[in-house]
Design a protein around this motif. Structure first.
Motif, PDB file in Angstrom:
ATOM      1  N   ASN A  40      12.160   5.737  -6.208  1.00 45.14           N
ATOM      2  CA  ASN A  40      11.669   4.723  -5.258  1.00 45.14           C
ATOM      3  C   ASN A  40      11.019   3.558  -5.968  1.00 45.14           C
ATOM      4  O   ASN A  40      10.347   3.740  -6.985  1.00 45.14           O
ATOM      5  CB  ASN A  40      10.621   5.349  -4.329  1.00 45.14           C
ATOM      6  N   ASP A  41      11.194   2.362  -5.404  1.00 41.83           N
ATOM      7  CA  ASP A  41      10.499   1.182  -5.914  1.00 41.83           C
ATOM      8  C   ASP A  41       9.204   0.926  -5.144  1.00 41.83           C
ATOM      9  O   ASP A  41       8.286   0.311  -5.654  1.00 41.83           O
ATOM     10  CB  ASP A  41      11.375  -0.068  -5.734  1.00 41.83           C
ATOM     11  N   ILE A  42       9.191   1.350  -3.877  1.00 44.31           N
ATOM     12  CA  ILE A  42       8.012   1.039  -3.053  1.00 44.31           C
ATOM     13  C   ILE A  42       7.393   2.319  -2.504  1.00 44.31           C
ATOM     14  O   ILE A  42       8.036   3.363  -2.490  1.00 44.31           O
ATOM     15  CB  ILE A  42       8.361   0.077  -1.876  1.00 44.31           C
ATOM     16  N   THR A  43       6.157   2.220  -2.070  1.00 44.80           N
ATOM     17  CA  THR A  43       5.472   3.422  -1.605  1.00 44.80           C
ATOM     18  C   THR A  43       6.093   3.913  -0.303  1.00 44.80           C
ATOM     19  O   THR A  43       6.630   3.119   0.478  1.00 44.80           O
ATOM     20  CB  THR A  43       3.975   3.165  -1.342  1.00 44.80           C
ATOM     21  N   TYR A  45       4.277   5.668   2.020  1.00 39.83           N
ATOM     22  CA  TYR A  45       3.254   5.610   3.071  1.00 39.83           C
ATOM     23  C   TYR A  45       3.357   4.318   3.873  1.00 39.83           C
ATOM     24  O   TYR A  45       3.801   3.285   3.349  1.00 39.83           O
ATOM     25  CB  TYR A  45       1.855   5.685   2.452  1.00 39.83           C
ATOM     26  N   ASP A  47       1.537   1.790   4.492  1.00 41.19           N
ATOM     27  CA  ASP A  47       0.289   1.292   3.919  1.00 41.19           C
ATOM     28  C   ASP A  47       0.311  -0.222   3.726  1.00 41.19           C
ATOM     29  O   ASP A  47      -0.402  -0.752   2.871  1.00 41.19           O
ATOM     30  CB  ASP A  47       0.047   1.982   2.562  1.00 41.19           C
ATOM     31  N   SER A  49       2.437  -2.016   2.337  1.00 39.23           N
ATOM     32  CA  SER A  49       2.841  -2.450   0.995  1.00 39.23           C
ATOM     33  C   SER A  49       3.683  -3.717   1.085  1.00 39.23           C
ATOM     34  O   SER A  49       3.822  -4.442   0.108  1.00 39.23           O
ATOM     35  CB  SER A  49       3.589  -1.340   0.257  1.00 39.23           C
ATOM     36  N   GLY A  53       1.956  -5.128  -1.699  1.00 41.52           N
ATOM     37  CA  GLY A  53       2.774  -4.664  -2.816  1.00 41.52           C
ATOM     38  C   GLY A  53       2.595  -3.181  -3.049  1.00 41.52           C
ATOM     39  O   GLY A  53       1.734  -2.528  -2.442  1.00 41.52           O
ATOM     40  N   SER A  54       3.433  -2.644  -3.951  1.00 40.84           N
ATOM     41  CA  SER A  54       3.367  -1.221  -4.270  1.00 40.84           C
ATOM     42  C   SER A  54       2.859  -1.002  -5.678  1.00 40.84           C
ATOM     43  O   SER A  54       2.959   0.104  -6.212  1.00 40.84           O
ATOM     44  CB  SER A  54       4.759  -0.583  -4.121  1.00 40.84           C
ATOM     45  N   SER A  55       2.359  -2.032  -6.316  1.00 40.03           N
ATOM     46  CA  SER A  55       1.830  -1.873  -7.674  1.00 40.03           C
ATOM     47  C   SER A  55       0.689  -2.870  -7.863  1.00 40.03           C
ATOM     48  O   SER A  55       0.607  -3.878  -7.148  1.00 40.03           O
ATOM     49  CB  SER A  55       2.924  -2.176  -8.700  1.00 40.03           C
ATOM     50  N   ARG A  58       2.049  -6.351  -8.565  1.00 41.68           N
ATOM     51  CA  ARG A  58       2.483  -7.151  -7.404  1.00 41.68           C
ATOM     52  C   ARG A  58       1.270  -7.639  -6.622  1.00 41.68           C
ATOM     53  O   ARG A  58       1.224  -8.764  -6.142  1.00 41.68           O
ATOM     54  CB  ARG A  58       3.378  -6.279  -6.517  1.00 41.68           C
ATOM     55  N   ASP A 110       6.553  -7.119  -0.549  1.00 41.46           N
ATOM     56  CA  ASP A 110       7.861  -6.478  -0.649  1.00 41.46           C
ATOM     57  C   ASP A 110       8.874  -7.500  -1.142  1.00 41.46           C
ATOM     58  O   ASP A 110       8.905  -8.635  -0.674  1.00 41.46           O
ATOM     59  CB  ASP A 110       8.281  -5.961   0.731  1.00 41.46           C
TER      60      ASP A 110
END
Ligand code: HEM
Length: 528
Positions: A40-43, A45, A47, A49, A53-55, A58, A110
Motif C-alpha cells: 500500500n502507498d496510503i493508510t 484507516y 484518517d 490522509s 498525507g500518509s507520511s 507528504r 493524496d
C-alpha cells in the motif's frame, strides 16, 4: 508499463494496446517467492490522509511551513477563497495545467487529488475546513501554540470526515440490509458505540481495493455539470476533457469551484451495473492528438487477475453460505440485474466458465439490495471492510477521551454534516442555499416545508432512502440558505475551549498487538 493486446467485442476504439503497469509487491525483492501481496502507498484507516498525507514527508509538503494551517494558493481573483497549493513536480506529465501551464495541478495529501475537478474540489473543501477551524480555535484558545492548533484541528477534521462517511455516505450506498447486518449505523452521542476490537485489523482487503470498491467506476457520469450559485445549469465539461484539468475550476466566468460542487450535488450518479462511461472505457487520460486513452474497466479486470483475486463466485459463496455451490450458468439465474447477461458472459468465459467470472464483473452486475445501490456480495465485502475500519481503529472518533473526544465534543461532531462543511467552504456562502443532504438530489416542495429536525439529527435516526424511489421518507431535502442554522447547524467549537471540560488524563495505554492481520467474516472464514 506493458502493452496488453486485449481482444474486444464492441464499443471501444480498437487500437490494440492497453497500457498496464504491474504494481509493487512483496515478492519483488525476495529470492524465495512467498504468497504475493501488494504494497500500500496510503493508510487504510479513515484518517483524512487525503488531506494530511500518509507520511511525514507528504504532511510537511501540505502544511504551511510549521504553522497550524495547511498550505493554499491564491488565484488571481482575490475575491475567491484559496485553492490547493500548486504541484511542484515538473515531471507530472498528465497535469494539463491552466493559463499556458503557469497554473499547475493542485497538490494534496493524496496523490490523486488532481485526477478530475470534482475530486480536486472536495480536497480543496477539506483544506479550507482545516484552515477555518484553526482560525476559530485561535479565537477560542488564544494561548494555544501552532502545534497544538494544528493537531487539535486535524483531529476534528478526521472526526468530521469519519462521521460523514459513516452517517451520510454509507447508508446511501449500502441501504439498510448491509448497514444493519454489520451494525454500521451511527447513533447520537455514545449510544451503541461498539468497542474497539484489538483482534480486528483495519487493513484493506486486497479484494476491496482491486475489485469491490471500484464499483464507483460504474457510477461515473460522462460529463461534469457546472451550475451557478442560483443552481441554474451553466454548462458541462465532458469527462474526457476533465482528467487532470482544473482550468474550468479556475475560471470565475464558469462559477469556479462552486460551479463544480453545485453541479455535482445536483447531478445523479450512474447506476452500479455493467456500464462504464465511454470517457473511462477507451478515453481515460487520453492525449488529444491520440484520440484514445486507457480503459478503466479492462484495468479493473486485469488488476484483479494480477493481484490473484479469486473469481466472483468464490466471494458469492462466502457471502451466501446457506446457498448451494454455483456449478452452472443456470445457478446464477435471478442473481444479476439482467439474466440476458448470462448468455453474453457464457460466450466470453465459455460453457464451463461460470466459476471464472472476474470479481469486478460479478460484483457490479448483481441485483441491488432493497434501498441500496449495490448487490449482496458487494454489501458483504464492503460491510466487512467498513466494520473493520471502525472497530479496528483505536483512534475512531466515537471512542472516549483521552484518545477520542469528550462527550460534548463528540456531540458537536455528530451535530455537523457535509452540507455544513460545504456551506463553510464554498465562495459567497452568505448568499448560497444547498440541500441539507447533498448526497441525495434536492427535493422540490410545492409549499413551504420545514423539517422538524436538522438533517444532522434526523440522519442518525432514519438515514435510509425509500426502497422503490430511493428518496428520503419524512425528510424534505429542499434547498435551504446556508445562513439557516436551524436546518444546517454550525460545528460548535465551544467544547474545545480550555476549561470547558474536566481535564482528561494524558496517559495513553500502549498499542495492543494485533492478533489477526486478515479480514474475517462473522462466520470465521477469511477473505483475500
Ligand atoms: C472520474 C472518476 C475516476 C477515475 C478517472 C478513476 C480512475 C482510476 C484509476 C486510473 C485507477 C487505477 C487503476 C489501476 O491501475 O488498477 C483507479 C483505482 C481505484 N479507484 Fe477509481 N477512478 C474514479 C472514480 C472512482 C470512484 C468514484 C471510486 C469509488 C467510489 C473509485 C475507486 C477506486 C479504487 C478502490 C481503486 C483502487 C485503488 C487502490 O488500488 O488502492 N474510483 N481509479
Amino acid at each position: 508499463m506493458v502493452c496488453m493486446d486485449l481482444p474486444r467485442t464492441i464499443g471501444v476504439p480498437a487500437h490494440g494496446c492497453s497500457g498496464f503497469e504491474e504494481e509493487e509487491s512483496t515478492t519483488k525483492e525476495l529470492e524465495e517467492p512467498i504468497v504475493r501481496e501488494q504494497l500500500n502507498d496510503i493508510t487504510a484507516y479513515i484518517d483524512a490522509s487525503g488531506v494530511y498525507g500518509s507520511s511525514e514527508e507528504r504532511l510537511e509538503k501540505v502544511r504551511d511551513a510549521k504553522s497550524s494551517r495547511l498550505a493554499t494558493h491564491q488565484l488571481g481573483d482575490a475575491n475567491l477563497l484559496p485553492f490547493l497549493p500548486l504541484e511542484q513536480d515538473e515531471d507530472h506529465h498528465e497535469c494539463r495545467g491552466t493559463q499556458g501551464g503557469t497554473l499547475k495541478c493542485g497538490f494534496a495529501g493524496d496523490l490523486r487529488a488532481a485526477e478530475q475537478p470534482t475530486l480536486t474540489a472536495l480536497h480543496t473543501v477539506f483544506v479550507r475546513l482545516h484552515n477555518n477551524i484553526v482560525s476559530e480555535l485561535q479565537l477560542i484558545n488564544g494561548h494555544w501554540d501552532e502545534e497544538r492548533l494544528f493537531s487539535e484541528t486535524r483531529k476534528i477534521v478526521i472526526g468530521v470526515w469519519q462521521h460523514i462517511v459513516y452517517n451520510e455516505y454509507m447508508p446511501a450506498l449500502f441501504g439498510p440490509v448491509a448497514t444493519d447486518h454489520f451494525k454500521l449505523s451511527i447513533k447520537p452521542g455514545r449510544k451503541e458505540v461498539p468497542d474497539y476490537n484489538e483482534n480486528l485489523s483495519a487493513t484493506m482487503s486486497n479484494v476491496f481495493a482491486s475489485a469491490a470498491y471500484r464499483l464507483g467506476h460504474s457510477q461515473i457520469p460522462s460529463e461534469l455539470e457546472i451550475r451557478d450559485n442560483k443552481h441554474f445549469s451553466q454548462t458541462a465539461v465532458p469527462l474526457h476533457h476533465a482528467f487532470f484539468n482544473a482550468s474550468a475550476m479556475h475560471d470565475a466566468a464558469n462559477n469556479g469551484m462552486n460551479g463544480f460542487v453545485l453541479g455535482n450535488i445536483a447531478q445523479k450518479l450512474n447506476k452500479v451495473d455493467r456500464h462504464v462511461t465511454a470517457a473511462d472505457q477507451g478515453h481515460l487520460f487520453e492525449e488529444e492528438e491520440d484520440g484514445f486513452g486507457l480503459d478503466l474497466l479492462a484495468m479493473n479486470i486485469q488488476r484483479g487477475r494480477e493481484h490473484g483475486i479469486p473469481a466472483y463466485v468464490e466471494y458469492r459463496e462466502i457471502c451466501t453460505p446457506q446457498q448451494p455451490k454455483i456449478k452452472s450458468w443456470d445457478d446464477l439465474k435471478g442473481v444479476f440485474q439482467d439474466d440476458g447477461l448470462l448468455d453474453e458472459l457464457k460466450e466470453v468465459y465459455g460453457e464451463d466458465g461460470v466459476r471464472e467470472i472476474d470479481a469486478f464483473i460479478g460484483f457490479t452486475n448483481e441485483k441491488h439490495m432493497p434501498g441500496g445501490r449495490i448487490g449482496h456480495t458487494l454489501g458483504c465485502l464492503l460491510g466487512d471492510q467498513f466494520k473493520r475500519l471502525r472497530l479496528g481503529d483505536r483512534f475512531w472518533y466515537e471512542r472516549n477521551a483521552p484518545e477520542g473526544f469528550t462527550d460534548s465534543q463528540l456531540d458537536a461532531i455528530k451535530g455537523t454534516s457535509l452540507s455544513r462543511v460545504l456551506c463553510d467552504t464554498l465562495d459567497d456562502s452568505e448568499n448560497l442555499s444547498i440541500q441539507p443532504y447533498p448526497l441525495h438530489t434536492p427535493t422540490y416542495d410545492t409549499k413551504k416545508f420545514k423539517n422538524d429536525k436538522p438533517w444532522a439529527q434526523f440522519s442518525m435516526e432514519n438515514p435510509f432512502p425509500e426502497f422503490k424511489t430511493l428518496t428520503l421518507p419524512n425528510f424534505s431535502n429542499h434547498r435551504v440558505p446556508c445562513s439557516d442554522e436551524s436546518e444546517i447547524p454550525k460545528l460548535n467549537l465551544n467544547p474545545w475551549k480550555d476549561g470547558s471540560e474536566e481535564p482528561v488524563p494524558v496517559d495513553v495505554a500502549p498499542l495492543p498487538v494485533l492478533k489477526e492481520s486478515i479480514a474475517s467474516l462473522d462466520d470465521g472464514r477469511t477473505l483475500a
